[in-house]
Motif scaffolding. Sequence first.
Motif, mmCIF file in Angstrom:
data_model
loop_
_atom_site.group_PDB
_atom_site.id
_atom_site.type_symbol
_atom_site.label_atom_id
_atom_site.label_comp_id
_atom_site.label_asym_id
_atom_site.label_seq_id
_atom_site.Cartn_x
_atom_site.Cartn_y
_atom_site.Cartn_z
ATOM 1 N N SER A 99 50.933 -0.704 29.294
ATOM 2 C CA SER A 99 49.584 0.243 28.543
ATOM 3 C C SER A 99 48.199 -0.489 27.624
ATOM 4 O O SER A 99 48.603 -1.284 26.967
ATOM 5 N N MET A 100 46.883 0.351 28.131
ATOM 6 C CA MET A 100 46.401 -0.058 26.999
ATOM 7 C C MET A 100 45.322 1.038 26.412
ATOM 8 O O MET A 100 45.217 1.432 26.663
ATOM 9 N N THR A 101 45.383 1.119 24.733
ATOM 10 C CA THR A 101 45.248 2.175 23.808
ATOM 11 C C THR A 101 43.468 2.519 23.679
ATOM 12 O O THR A 101 43.857 1.191 22.593
ATOM 13 N N VAL A 102 43.123 2.906 22.973
ATOM 14 C CA VAL A 102 41.976 2.686 22.436
ATOM 15 C C VAL A 102 41.734 4.177 21.419
ATOM 16 O O VAL A 102 42.491 5.376 21.931
ATOM 17 N N SER A 103 41.205 3.642 20.345
ATOM 18 C CA SER A 103 41.536 5.797 19.717
ATOM 19 C C SER A 103 40.188 4.932 18.423
ATOM 20 O O SER A 103 40.155 3.865 17.780
ATOM 21 N N THR A 104 39.468 6.080 17.953
ATOM 22 C CA THR A 104 38.596 5.941 16.976
ATOM 23 C C THR A 104 39.109 6.117 15.355
ATOM 24 O O THR A 104 40.475 6.216 15.478
ATOM 25 N N THR A 105 38.132 5.781 14.787
ATOM 26 C CA THR A 105 38.577 5.405 13.588
ATOM 27 C C THR A 105 38.061 6.353 12.266
ATOM 28 O O THR A 105 36.962 6.983 12.874
ATOM 29 N N ARG A 106 38.203 5.537 11.070
ATOM 30 C CA ARG A 106 37.422 6.359 9.588
ATOM 31 C C ARG A 106 36.011 6.250 10.042
ATOM 32 O O ARG A 106 34.781 6.609 9.555
ATOM 33 N N LYS A 107 35.919 5.046 10.474
ATOM 34 C CA LYS A 107 34.754 3.885 10.567
ATOM 35 C C LYS A 107 33.714 3.873 11.779
ATOM 36 O O LYS A 107 32.418 3.531 12.094
ATOM 37 N N THR A 108 34.107 4.957 12.964
ATOM 38 C CA THR A 108 32.892 5.274 14.085
ATOM 39 C C THR A 108 32.183 6.315 13.487
ATOM 40 O O THR A 108 32.814 7.046 12.936
ATOM 41 N N ARG A 109 31.095 5.976 13.584
ATOM 42 C CA ARG A 109 30.085 7.047 14.164
ATOM 43 C C ARG A 109 29.285 7.572 15.459
ATOM 44 O O ARG A 109 29.076 8.526 14.376
ATOM 45 N N ASP A 110 29.375 6.402 16.279
ATOM 46 C CA ASP A 110 28.604 7.354 17.231
ATOM 47 C C ASP A 110 29.870 8.374 18.396
ATOM 48 O O ASP A 110 30.913 7.717 18.429
ATOM 49 N N PRO A 111 29.695 9.111 19.081
ATOM 50 C CA PRO A 111 30.940 10.113 19.110
ATOM 51 C C PRO A 111 31.735 9.306 20.952
ATOM 52 O O PRO A 111 31.959 9.547 21.035
ATOM 53 N N TYR A 112 30.329 9.553 20.868
ATOM 54 C CA TYR A 112 30.398 9.028 22.968
ATOM 55 C C TYR A 112 30.796 7.234 22.971
ATOM 56 O O TYR A 112 31.208 6.842 24.245
ATOM 57 N N ILE A 113 30.856 6.560 21.795
ATOM 58 C CA ILE A 113 31.781 5.268 22.174
ATOM 59 C C ILE A 113 32.837 5.264 22.402
ATOM 60 O O ILE A 113 33.513 4.489 23.146
ATOM 61 N N ILE A 114 33.717 6.589 22.357
ATOM 62 C CA ILE A 114 35.071 6.562 23.077
ATOM 63 C C ILE A 114 35.674 6.024 24.333
ATOM 64 O O ILE A 114 35.974 5.605 24.778
ATOM 65 N N ILE A 115 34.030 6.736 24.727
ATOM 66 C CA ILE A 115 33.813 7.307 26.581
ATOM 67 C C ILE A 115 33.631 5.993 26.823
ATOM 68 O O ILE A 115 34.305 5.322 28.765
ATOM 69 N N LYS A 116 32.929 4.614 26.451
ATOM 70 C CA LYS A 116 32.857 3.792 26.577
ATOM 71 C C LYS A 116 34.276 3.191 26.513
ATOM 72 O O LYS A 116 33.926 2.297 27.400
ATOM 73 N N ALA A 117 34.757 2.987 25.592
ATOM 74 C CA ALA A 117 35.906 1.954 24.961
ATOM 75 C C ALA A 117 37.352 2.567 26.536
ATOM 76 O O ALA A 117 38.025 1.436 26.687
ATOM 77 N N ARG A 118 36.845 4.395 26.671
ATOM 78 C CA ARG A 118 37.961 4.728 28.099
ATOM 79 C C ARG A 118 37.544 3.780 29.629
ATOM 80 O O ARG A 118 38.465 3.226 29.765
ATOM 81 N N ASP A 119 36.145 3.804 29.645
ATOM 82 C CA ASP A 119 35.889 3.010 30.588
ATOM 83 C C ASP A 119 36.135 1.455 30.511
ATOM 84 O O ASP A 119 36.316 1.241 31.785
ATOM 85 N N LEU A 120 35.771 0.513 29.468
ATOM 86 C CA LEU A 120 36.080 -0.501 29.330
ATOM 87 C C LEU A 120 37.274 -0.862 30.286
ATOM 88 O O LEU A 120 37.765 -1.801 30.604
ATOM 89 N N ILE A 121 38.708 -0.098 29.666
ATOM 90 C CA ILE A 121 39.612 -0.304 29.380
ATOM 91 C C ILE A 121 40.160 0.187 31.316
ATOM 92 O O ILE A 121 40.785 -0.617 30.947
ATOM 93 N N LYS A 122 39.567 0.682 31.500
ATOM 94 C CA LYS A 122 39.316 0.772 33.007
ATOM 95 C C LYS A 122 39.279 0.431 33.536
ATOM 96 O O LYS A 122 39.684 -0.104 34.578
ATOM 97 N N LEU A 123 38.068 -0.632 33.237
ATOM 98 C CA LEU A 123 37.089 -1.527 34.110
ATOM 99 C C LEU A 123 38.226 -3.049 33.967
ATOM 100 O O LEU A 123 38.563 -3.501 34.623
ATOM 101 N N LEU A 124 38.715 -3.017 32.944
ATOM 102 C CA LEU A 124 39.971 -4.303 32.408
ATOM 103 C C LEU A 124 41.117 -4.035 33.691
ATOM 104 O O LEU A 124 41.762 -4.627 33.878
#
Length: 387
Positions: A99-124
Amino acid sequence: MKNLEEDENGVEKEELQKKEKRKGKHDKPKPWDDDPNIDHWKVEKFDPSWNEGGMLEVSSFSTLFPQYLEKYLQGIWPSVKSALKQYGVACELNLVEGSMTVSTTRKTRDPYIIIKARDLIKLLSRSVTATQAIKILDDEVQCDIIKISGLVRNKERFVKRRQHLLGPNSSTLKALEILTGCYILVQGNTVAAMGSFKGLKQVRRIVEECMLNKMHPVYNIKVLMMKKELEKDPALAQENWDRFLPKFKKKNVKQKKVNAKQKKPYTPFPPPQQPSKIDIQLETGEYFLSNKRKSAKIWQEKQEKQAEKTAENKRKREEAFIPPKEPVNPVDKSEDANNNVTDITMSIKKKTGKFGKRKSEENINAESYIMGSSEQTSGKKSKKQRS
């Protein structure tokens, strides 16, 4: 009582009127709606100053990947990690669970970037290359994963229709990529597409029409090419283009009927049991032989087969050295040969006539008389030929 009822009805009517008035409260035209300088479809780049406090909760997404991608993902994972680190997103590759997992951190500012990261691992996980999949992190690029496995039941039809999307040497797929402005990858039971919202909508429609056998992708390519040409003409920008676009009618081609196998008549009794190897050995008597005799028998059979094979090969080799049969000399049908035969027959007839007359006078041997006459005639002919 009547006054109270009238008052209540009046209050209800006033409330309904207020509700009706509030219904279209926010549908009023705005002053910036018709402003030509404003592009309403433009997505502005995110500024970290808009969300200085960061995320309150940790959001994470995970997806599974097939086993054959394990080595590839291990190789490209550092580049994926560095790309997500720029946006303050953590990622993890678990090879044990696959499995591949993406998660937000304290440095995350853009709230929509986690959705983009989810799409990234789906495409991979759908075999999209890392260099192409990382482009999904841009705000202008979107993705769509179209599931095509449930659209066709028959596996043979599914494979044929999926091949229609690719075309010979992937020419159809390349044409669709150029006309829609999207990256398209057909992999297994899904079609992964990356591009603008408009292009993704076109790709989904074309893929579904192809898999449902509504329209071949080649016809959709022709329609898209016509639309590209019509977009260049500013006079036709506000007009309906249906009169310019080609209309394709579906033709039902008669297919050859497959000859169904004739069913055997039903019998309630099962078929007879076939003899096993041991049964066959018992019938032939081989079962009671010792191991030495069995091995000797097998060796003898091998030798016999080998001898037959060598004899056959020798015969094939010797065929090349057998001389062909010479043709029989044809009968001489020239005029000289015909003349010789006729002369001999005439002379025999004359001699037999003379022999009949002289038979009473002299005792003459018939065979010696005829042979002598024939030798004399042949001698005369040879003298004539020499002269």
